[in-house]
Enzyme design. Structure first.
Site, PDB file in Angstrom:
ATOM      1  N   HIS A 471       0.829  -1.213   0.000  1.00  0.00           N
ATOM      2  CA  HIS A 471       0.000   0.000   0.000  1.00  0.00           C
ATOM      3  C   HIS A 471       0.858   1.255   0.000  1.00  0.00           C
ATOM      4  O   HIS A 471       0.434   2.270   0.553  1.00  0.00           O
ATOM      5  CB  HIS A 471      -0.881   0.034   1.257  1.00  0.00           C
ATOM      6  CG  HIS A 471      -1.820  -1.113   1.382  1.00  0.00           C
ATOM      7  ND1 HIS A 471      -2.231  -1.626   2.599  1.00  0.00           N
ATOM      8  CD2 HIS A 471      -2.443  -1.861   0.436  1.00  0.00           C
ATOM      9  CE1 HIS A 471      -3.055  -2.636   2.392  1.00  0.00           C
ATOM     10  NE2 HIS A 471      -3.199  -2.804   1.095  1.00  0.00           N
TER      11      HIS A 471
HETATM   12  C1  LIG Z   1       0.055  -8.331  -3.651  1.00  0.00           C
HETATM   13  C2  LIG Z   1      -0.908  -7.203  -3.450  1.00  0.00           C
HETATM   14  C3  LIG Z   1      -2.024  -7.397  -2.644  1.00  0.00           C
HETATM   15  C4  LIG Z   1      -2.921  -6.358  -2.450  1.00  0.00           C
HETATM   16  N1  LIG Z   1      -4.088  -6.600  -1.775  1.00  0.00           N
HETATM   17  C5  LIG Z   1      -5.051  -5.655  -1.769  1.00  0.00           C
HETATM   18  C6  LIG Z   1      -6.339  -5.943  -1.256  1.00  0.00           C
HETATM   19  O1  LIG Z   1      -6.641  -7.062  -0.806  1.00  0.00           O
HETATM   20  N2  LIG Z   1      -7.266  -4.956  -1.295  1.00  0.00           N
HETATM   21  C7  LIG Z   1      -6.996  -3.714  -1.792  1.00  0.00           C
HETATM   22  O2  LIG Z   1      -7.872  -2.839  -1.765  1.00  0.00           O
HETATM   23  N3  LIG Z   1      -5.780  -3.419  -2.259  1.00  0.00           N
HETATM   24  C8  LIG Z   1      -4.818  -4.369  -2.294  1.00  0.00           C
HETATM   25  N4  LIG Z   1      -3.607  -4.085  -2.855  1.00  0.00           N
HETATM   26  C9  LIG Z   1      -3.330  -2.712  -3.272  1.00  0.00           C
HETATM   27  C10 LIG Z   1      -4.046  -2.272  -4.531  1.00  0.00           C
HETATM   28  O3  LIG Z   1      -4.156  -3.303  -5.469  1.00  0.00           O
HETATM   29  C11 LIG Z   1      -3.253  -1.095  -5.076  1.00  0.00           C
HETATM   30  O4  LIG Z   1      -3.225  -0.086  -4.087  1.00  0.00           O
HETATM   31  C12 LIG Z   1      -3.847  -0.520  -6.329  1.00  0.00           C
HETATM   32  O5  LIG Z   1      -3.886  -1.484  -7.330  1.00  0.00           O
HETATM   33  C13 LIG Z   1      -2.990   0.662  -6.766  1.00  0.00           C
HETATM   34  O6  LIG Z   1      -3.425   1.104  -7.992  1.00  0.00           O
HETATM   35  P1  LIG Z   1      -2.503   1.964  -8.962  1.00  0.00           P
HETATM   36  O7  LIG Z   1      -3.358   2.248 -10.153  1.00  0.00           O
HETATM   37  O8  LIG Z   1      -1.948   3.101  -8.188  1.00  0.00           O
HETATM   38  O9  LIG Z   1      -1.259   1.053  -9.341  1.00  0.00           O
HETATM   39  P2  LIG Z   1      -1.146  -0.422  -9.886  1.00  0.00           P
HETATM   40  O10 LIG Z   1      -2.359  -1.210  -9.585  1.00  0.00           O
HETATM   41  O11 LIG Z   1       0.142  -0.961  -9.382  1.00  0.00           O
HETATM   42  O12 LIG Z   1      -1.092  -0.273 -11.465  1.00  0.00           O
HETATM   43  C14 LIG Z   1      -0.006   0.280 -12.144  1.00  0.00           C
HETATM   44  C15 LIG Z   1       0.014  -0.235 -13.584  1.00  0.00           C
HETATM   45  O13 LIG Z   1       1.049   0.456 -14.277  1.00  0.00           O
HETATM   46  C16 LIG Z   1       1.795  -0.467 -15.068  1.00  0.00           C
HETATM   47  N5  LIG Z   1       3.155   0.046 -15.218  1.00  0.00           N
HETATM   48  C17 LIG Z   1       4.109   0.164 -14.251  1.00  0.00           C
HETATM   49  N6  LIG Z   1       5.234   0.693 -14.780  1.00  0.00           N
HETATM   50  C18 LIG Z   1       4.987   0.914 -16.088  1.00  0.00           C
HETATM   51  C19 LIG Z   1       5.744   1.480 -17.143  1.00  0.00           C
HETATM   52  N7  LIG Z   1       6.989   1.910 -16.946  1.00  0.00           N
HETATM   53  N8  LIG Z   1       5.181   1.571 -18.369  1.00  0.00           N
HETATM   54  C20 LIG Z   1       3.899   1.152 -18.582  1.00  0.00           C
HETATM   55  N9  LIG Z   1       3.128   0.608 -17.600  1.00  0.00           N
HETATM   56  C21 LIG Z   1       3.662   0.502 -16.366  1.00  0.00           C
HETATM   57  C22 LIG Z   1       1.761  -1.749 -14.260  1.00  0.00           C
HETATM   58  O14 LIG Z   1       2.066  -2.857 -15.056  1.00  0.00           O
HETATM   59  C23 LIG Z   1       0.326  -1.710 -13.703  1.00  0.00           C
HETATM   60  O15 LIG Z   1      -0.566  -2.316 -14.599  1.00  0.00           O
HETATM   61  C24 LIG Z   1      -2.680  -5.097  -3.047  1.00  0.00           C
HETATM   62  C25 LIG Z   1      -1.567  -4.895  -3.853  1.00  0.00           C
HETATM   63  C26 LIG Z   1      -0.681  -5.946  -4.069  1.00  0.00           C
HETATM   64  C27 LIG Z   1       0.499  -5.713  -4.956  1.00  0.00           C
END
Ligand SMILES: Cc1cc2nc3c(=O)[nH]c(=O)nc-3n(C[C@H](O)[C@H](O)[C@H](O)COP(=O)(O)OP(=O)(O)OC[C@H]3O[C@@H](n4cnc5c(N)ncnc54)[C@H](O)[C@@H]3O)c2cc1C
Length: 535
Positions: A471
């Site tokens: 997180h």
């Molecule tokens: C193992 C795990 C368990 C979790 N469990 C929970 C849970 O039970 N409940 C909950 O609410 N939250 C949970 N979370 C947290 C939640 O999933 C994240 O907080 C949320 O997905 C964050 O969203 P985001 O869009 O900020 O980033 P992310 O979901 O990380 O998405 C970022 C995206 O950007 C892409 N990306 C990264 N770098 C590049 C690049 N250079 N070029 C192009 N694309 C790129 C990645 O491939 C990814 O698809 C968990 C997270 C993880 C990793």
């Protein structure tokens, strides 16, 4: 190459919401760039399939940290790498966070992010199986349900929680009181309901939305102080995309500061020592990172209950998979933790400051970057963490080469607050397992074990045997001051036409799991972007 109006980088919850909302106007051309591939791996749909996905470099990023703690441990921070981002590999617990935390975010100088603005956003997003109410939404794109476990242990956990004064809740997001119950989860009919399912797949065929897969963005292209596009690699070949209105980084709290820093937007000293030309000196890009330190406890059970016996052998796993495939039920249809609770570590607090997640299985010691292995003997797992850590770590590039590992300083438990409250959380976890009917099920504590008693021993055990919360926030935090990376409309200070919309913009934790909060944040960001209608 034809330029797009908006180039969104990263198809996690934030990127999927943005792609959906911004391409809603047929007159606007949107490009969504994602490093991973389509989310067709069948393990993504199966809720407890995430374990294998996290060990697989085609579906998960692995970011090693600096060594930390008494054993100088290096852990791998994993993130999803496919459509849906981490929501396609996460633990599926659906949490919204507490009212007071959104109000605190607003009080920090971020108008429009308080609970009165955010609750209607959550209600718009949700399709909660429990139906619409004053505090729940129905009919929205994000499916949310509760999965009642069938193992008798789970009712004993809830009974023990209620004996400690926590209220049993059907919908854990309905109140901010001390509470316990079956997890609310992003699951629909026994299948994971990722951000891609909710927001992206339904609109993928829009002619004005292009999705570039297996495309890693390395840098934002700047023309003076204006973002005009992105540069990266598609299937290993150099590629570029131009944006006439905005580049929006939604790559999450680890990759977003990396892309900014590789583009020359970051702390000048860090960039210079990494060999990156400084475009805009922004000391807080990659700083102010907050992450939960998750304390892990495990217990050996007195009877053969729980899932270990089934899930620890190949034959058992096959049987569980067959059950899942034929009925969409059973141990593999549940979120990471069947039970979730929120509680206060001191009775005089005005709100819960701790979260626990409990599952009726136990695991072998974790190995960095490897998937979890289930123990043979019957056991239970309890994870617990403080909701609002204030220790701050950092994420910095060490080279201009985008494939060089980052310097991730987790800086866990660096403040007195984080250490003291974590110890209290740990002791409360022990108390829960020594209460009521649950106590009778327990033969002994196996992790960290009864020998761990003193405060420092508990802290050391948390650092040595615990996990990250997955997180991390704050690495591009919003705020009203010149040194805040983005302003309250999430525009990067010092560069025009560049926004950050993902977990990295949160300066403080909003209490608990972040998939829901990040989706809501992106929904509101889309409102702001649509309001502005481009530069
Ligand atoms: C193992 C795990 C368990 C979790 N469990 C929970 C849970 O039970 N409940 C909950 O609410 N939250 C949970 N979370 C947290 C939640 O999933 C994240 O907080 C949320 O997905 C964050 O969203 P985001 O869009 O900020 O980033 P992310 O979901 O990380 O998405 C970022 C995206 O950007 C892409 N990306 C990264 N770098 C590049 C690049 N250079 N070029 C192009 N694309 C790129 C990645 O491939 C990814 O698809 C968990 C997270 C993880 C990793």
């Amino acid at each position: 190459m034809t330029p797009f109006d908006y180039v969104i980088v990263g198809a996690g919850p934030a990127g999927c919401v943005l792609a959906n909302r911004l391409s809603g106007d047929p007159g606007v051309n949107v490009l969504l760039v994602e490093a991973g591939d389509l989310d067709t791996n069948p393990l993504i749909a199966m809720p407890r399939g995430f374990n294998e996905l996290l060990g697989d470099p085609t579906t998960a990023w692995h970011y090693p940290t600096r060594p930390f703690g008494p054993t100088r441990r290096v852990e791998h921070w994993v993130r999803g790498k496919t459509l849906g981002g981490s929501s396609s590999v996460n633990g599926l617990v659906y949490n919204r966070g507490h009212r007071v935390d959104y109000d605190a975010l607003e009080r920090l100088g971020n108008p429009g992010w308080g609970w009165d603005e955010m609750l209607p956003v959550f209600k718009k997003l949700e399709n909660n199986e429990l139906g619409a109410s004053d505090v729940r939404g129905a009919g929205g794109p994000l499916h949310v349900s509760t999965v009642d476990g069938t193992d008798p242990l789970l009712e004993d956990v809830i009974a023990a929680g209620t004996e400690l004064g926590w209220r049993r809740m059907r919908d854990l997001n309905e109140t901010d009181e001390e509470r316990i119950g079956y997890a609310m989860a992003t699951i629909r009919d026994g299948q994971r309901w990722s951000a891609a399912n909710a927001f992206l797949h339904p609109v993928m065929d829009r002619p004005n939305l292009t999705v570039a897969l297996r495309t890693v963005v390395d840098r934002v292209v700047l023309a003076g102080d204006r973002a005009v596009g992105v540069q990266g690699r598609q299937y290993g070949q150099g590629t570029e995309a131009l944006a006439t209105r905005e580049v929006i980084l939604a790559t999450g709290s680890i990759a977003t500061p990396r892309i900014l820093q590789l583009s020359g937007i970051g702390p000048a000293d860090v960039l210079r020592s990494a060999g990156v030309d400084v475009a805009v000196d922004r000391p807080n890009v990659g700083a102010r990172m907050r992450e939960h330190r998750v304390f892990m406890m495990q217990f050996r059970l007195a009877e053969d209950l729980g899932y270990n016996k089934l899930l620890s052998t190949e034959a058992g796993q096959r049987a569980a998979e067959d059950e899942y495939q034929t009925t969409r039920r059973g141990p593999l249809a549940a979120p990471l933790s069947d039970i979730v609770g929120f509680f206060k570590t001191r009775p005089d607090l005005d709100r819960p400051d701790a979260q626990i997640q409990i599952a009726p299985f136990s695991i072998l010691p974790l190995e960095p970057g490897k998937s979890l292995q289930i123990e043979r003997e019957p056991g239970m797992l309890c994870l617990g963490y403080i909701l609002r850590p204030d220790s701050e770590g950092s994420i910095h590039v060490t080279s201009a080469d985008p494939d060089t590992p980052l310097d991730i300083d987790a800086n866990y438990l660096a403040t007195e607050h984080d250490r003291t409250v974590s110890v209290d959380v740990f002791r409360a976890m022990r108390r829960l397992f020594a209460t009521g009917p649950l106590a009778k099920r327990i033969e002994r504590e196996t992790v960290p074990g009864p020998g761990v008693q003193a405060d420092q021993e508990i802290i050391d055990a948390g650092l040595t045997l615990g996990t990250p919360g997955y997180h991390a926030i704050g690495t591009c935090a919003m705020g009203p001051d010149d040194d805040d990376v983005v302003d309250p409309r999430l525009r990067v200070r010092g560069v025009t036409n560049l926004r950050v919309v993902d977990a990295s913009v949160l300066p403080i934790m909003v209490a608990g799991n972040l998939n829901g909060p990040v989706s809501a944040l992106a929904w509101r960001a889309a409102d702001l972007i649509l309001e502005e209608g481009g530069a």
